[in-house]
Structure formats: C-alpha cells, structure tokens
Enzyme design. Structure first.
Site, PDB file in Angstrom:
ATOM      1  N   ASN A  28      -8.133   4.032  10.662  1.00 13.49           N
ATOM      2  CA  ASN A  28      -6.686   4.234  10.616  1.00 13.49           C
ATOM      3  C   ASN A  28      -6.364   5.561   9.931  1.00 13.49           C
ATOM      4  O   ASN A  28      -5.780   5.617   8.853  1.00 13.49           O
ATOM      5  CB  ASN A  28      -6.033   3.055   9.887  1.00 13.49           C
ATOM      6  CG  ASN A  28      -4.526   3.082   9.973  1.00 13.49           C
ATOM      7  OD1 ASN A  28      -3.933   4.024  10.506  1.00 13.49           O
ATOM      8  ND2 ASN A  28      -3.893   2.047   9.446  1.00 13.49           N
TER       9      ASN A  28
ATOM     10  N   GLY B  27       6.743   4.826   3.982  1.00 16.22           N
ATOM     11  CA  GLY B  27       6.687   5.210   2.576  1.00 16.22           C
ATOM     12  C   GLY B  27       7.880   4.684   1.798  1.00 16.22           C
ATOM     13  O   GLY B  27       7.739   4.171   0.689  1.00 16.22           O
ATOM     14  N   SER B  28       9.051   4.787   2.388  1.00 16.84           N
ATOM     15  CA  SER B  28      10.249   4.259   1.725  1.00 16.84           C
ATOM     16  C   SER B  28      10.160   2.751   1.560  1.00 16.84           C
ATOM     17  O   SER B  28      10.579   2.198   0.544  1.00 16.84           O
ATOM     18  CB  SER B  28      11.500   4.606   2.530  1.00 16.84           C
ATOM     19  OG  SER B  28      11.627   6.005   2.646  1.00 16.84           O
TER      20      SER B  28
ATOM     21  N   GLY C 105      14.092   0.887  10.588  1.00 16.64           N
ATOM     22  CA  GLY C 105      14.960   2.053  10.466  1.00 16.64           C
ATOM     23  C   GLY C 105      14.468   3.060   9.462  1.00 16.64           C
ATOM     24  O   GLY C 105      14.732   4.243   9.574  1.00 16.64           O
TER      25      GLY C 105
ATOM     26  N   TYR D  85      -1.417   8.393   3.036  1.00 17.78           N
ATOM     27  CA  TYR D  85      -1.602   7.973   1.641  1.00 17.78           C
ATOM     28  C   TYR D  85      -2.177   9.120   0.805  1.00 17.78           C
ATOM     29  O   TYR D  85      -1.735   9.369  -0.316  1.00 17.78           O
ATOM     30  CB  TYR D  85      -2.539   6.758   1.559  1.00 17.78           C
ATOM     31  CG  TYR D  85      -2.015   5.509   2.236  1.00 17.78           C
ATOM     32  CD1 TYR D  85      -0.660   5.169   2.202  1.00 17.78           C
ATOM     33  CD2 TYR D  85      -2.874   4.641   2.898  1.00 17.78           C
ATOM     34  CE1 TYR D  85      -0.186   4.027   2.824  1.00 17.78           C
ATOM     35  CE2 TYR D  85      -2.415   3.485   3.516  1.00 17.78           C
ATOM     36  CZ  TYR D  85      -1.067   3.182   3.478  1.00 17.78           C
ATOM     37  OH  TYR D  85      -0.610   2.055   4.086  1.00 17.78           O
TER      38      TYR D  85
ATOM     39  N   GLU E 299      -0.604  -6.993   0.219  1.00 18.05           N
ATOM     40  CA  GLU E 299      -1.472  -7.554   1.270  1.00 18.05           C
ATOM     41  C   GLU E 299      -0.869  -7.335   2.662  1.00 18.05           C
ATOM     42  O   GLU E 299      -1.565  -6.924   3.585  1.00 18.05           O
ATOM     43  CB  GLU E 299      -1.666  -9.052   0.992  1.00 18.05           C
ATOM     44  CG  GLU E 299      -2.437  -9.827   2.033  1.00 18.05           C
ATOM     45  CD  GLU E 299      -3.947  -9.575   2.022  1.00 18.05           C
ATOM     46  OE1 GLU E 299      -4.450  -9.009   1.041  1.00 18.05           O
ATOM     47  OE2 GLU E 299      -4.613  -9.940   3.012  1.00 18.05           O
TER      48      GLU E 299
ATOM     49  N   GLU F 257     -14.736   7.283  -5.576  1.00 24.21           N
ATOM     50  CA  GLU F 257     -15.598   6.662  -6.585  1.00 24.21           C
ATOM     51  C   GLU F 257     -16.710   5.810  -5.972  1.00 24.21           C
ATOM     52  O   GLU F 257     -17.618   5.372  -6.681  1.00 24.21           O
ATOM     53  CB  GLU F 257     -14.751   5.785  -7.523  1.00 24.21           C
ATOM     54  CG  GLU F 257     -13.697   6.579  -8.296  1.00 24.21           C
ATOM     55  CD  GLU F 257     -12.896   5.723  -9.282  1.00 24.21           C
ATOM     56  OE1 GLU F 257     -13.142   4.499  -9.375  1.00 24.21           O
ATOM     57  OE2 GLU F 257     -12.009   6.286  -9.950  1.00 24.21           O
TER      58      GLU F 257
END
Lengths: 158, 158
Positions: free
Chosen positions: B117, B90-91, B86, B124, B76, B136
C-alpha cells in the site's frame, strides 16, 4: 510492587524520574478500564532474591481486537530476574497464555520482535508463530502528537 | 448500531453468521473493561444514506501501552461510506485523534499498513509518521491457540 518500580524505572530513567514512572503505572494500570494488565511471579519470602525481592518476574500485556477474529492478547513485556530463570522462554510464554489468554477467550497471542533478533525469530517460526511482516507485509506506523497535526493538510481523499 | 453490524458482517461472513458477529461485538465492546472502543459518525435523519442509515462511518480502536512512553492509541479500523467521503483521510485521522487521543492523554497514535500500500505509506511518511518496521526493524508475530501448545517444548532458556 517495588520490583516493578525498579524494572520500569530502568527504562524510565531516559525520560524522567523513577517516581514519575511509578505514579504513571499506578494511574494507568490500576484504574477503572486499565490501559494494561500485569501478572507478577512471586516466590516465598525464604527464597527471596539477593536484593530482597519476592516478586521476581512479570508479564505486562493488554488486549487488542480484530473485527475478523475477535479478542487477542498482546504481550508487551515478559521478564524474569536472571537468578530465577529456570524454565525456557517458550514455557514462560505458554504459562502466561494459559493464565490469561484462555480465561479471557483470546484467540491469538501477538508480540513484536526486532529484525536482528534472529534467535527469537527462528524460535517463534519453528513453533508455528507467523511473522506477519514477512508473510503478509504488515508494517508498524507511529505518529506522535506533533505529527498528528500535520496529517490534516494536503492528504489524499481515500 | 445496525450499520456496524452490516459492516462487520461483511468481514464476518468468511467465518460465521452475521448474527454471531453482532453478538460478539456486543459482548466485547459493551462490557465492563471493553476489548475495543468505537466512535461512530452520525448524520441527521434527513441526510440519511441511500439504504436509510444515519450512522455512516466508524473508527474502531483500542489502547496499547509502552513502559517507556505510556498510553498509546491504536487505530484498527477507520471507515466512512463512499457516498459520505467529503474530507481527506488525514483530516479524518486527526479528528479521530482529537476526539479520543488527547482526552485520554495518549502520547502516540499507531496503526499498521500493508507493504504494497505505497500511497498510504508514502502519505504517512510525508506527514512524519515513523515506519517502525523500516526504521527500527520491528516485526509482528502471531500465535494461535494450537501453536501456543508447541511453545513449551525444546525452547531456549533466554
């Protein structure tokens, strides 16, 4: 309940044996801090279904949370056997919400609907349900385990 | 943690006092069968933030469930104070998933993103995340308490 096993089993056959689905549902729904909750619609023995079931419908749901608004209820599945469909879908959803949502002080009920399902979308809209994908532009995004490994590489720092 | 109070307080000011948000979060996140879970990023006292905080980030999440696939994790909120950013987004998401998702045997990580966005959506997509709204046709629908009362009237029997 046996009915649930069968209903879920139909979905489950695409991936694994019915027995496995049954074990998963027991594990995930009937543990401490369950991953879902389920309401079942049960009828008296003398009114049982053609196949002999007394549990003739279910709602499978879980709780979601907004730091803006608090507790929400998410309705994942709402099913009633065709031969027992006496009341309309709206009444069924409202009964569900009144059984669970109010007592748990949920301020919202949320669900998802497919784009092509215009009868349901029109119905929800007519009742004041907000299509957040249309009105605010929200999209669902899903990663599975393999893709999650990719996330860490070359990602922007935001 | 005080940091959470403040972070959530900023959102909460649109609706109510910060104190009220704090009480709600305590009630909903730290009860039996909590409505959400939260991971916090904590740093040593000697590295504390300009304002004196040692908790400098958090992930707020909950579990969702698919009768097709089983347990999923829904992210969320994912927040890190600007002065402590830092590592890339993704990390951060992968770290989060590895901390929680794997141990809870969640087969999916899901989140929502706004249509406008595009940097996040492109990111992603590049990492293999599936935009289920595009691929879908899934739409989010939300009812609040008042609209739920309308549901029961004149609804189709489906």
């Amino acid at each position: 309940p046996d009915f649930l096993t069968i209903s879920f089993g139909v979905k489950g056959e695409f991936r694994q044996s019915q027995q496995h689905v049954y074990i998963e549902l027991q594990r995930d729904g009937f543990c401490q801090n369950p991953f879902f909750e389920c309401l079942v619609a049960e009828i008296p023995e003398e009114l049982k279904s053609k196949e002999g079931f007394t549990v003739v419908g279910y709602a499978l749901y879980f709780y979601t949370y907004s730091t803006w608004k608090g507790r929400s209820l998410y309705l994942e599945d709402l099913y009633v056997m065709p031969e027992f469909r006496g009341i309309n879908i709206g009444s069924r959803i409202r009964l569900f919400y009144e059984s669970v949502g109010r007592s748990k002080q949920c301020v919202r009920l949320q669900l998802s609907v497919l784009n092509w399902n215009t009868p349901s979308r029109d119905f929800y809209a007519a009742k004041g349900g907000q299509d957040l994908t249309v009105s605010e532009g929200w999209h669902f995004v899903r990663f599975d385990g393999q893709n999650l490994d990719n996330l860490a590489n070359d990602a922007p720092k935001i």
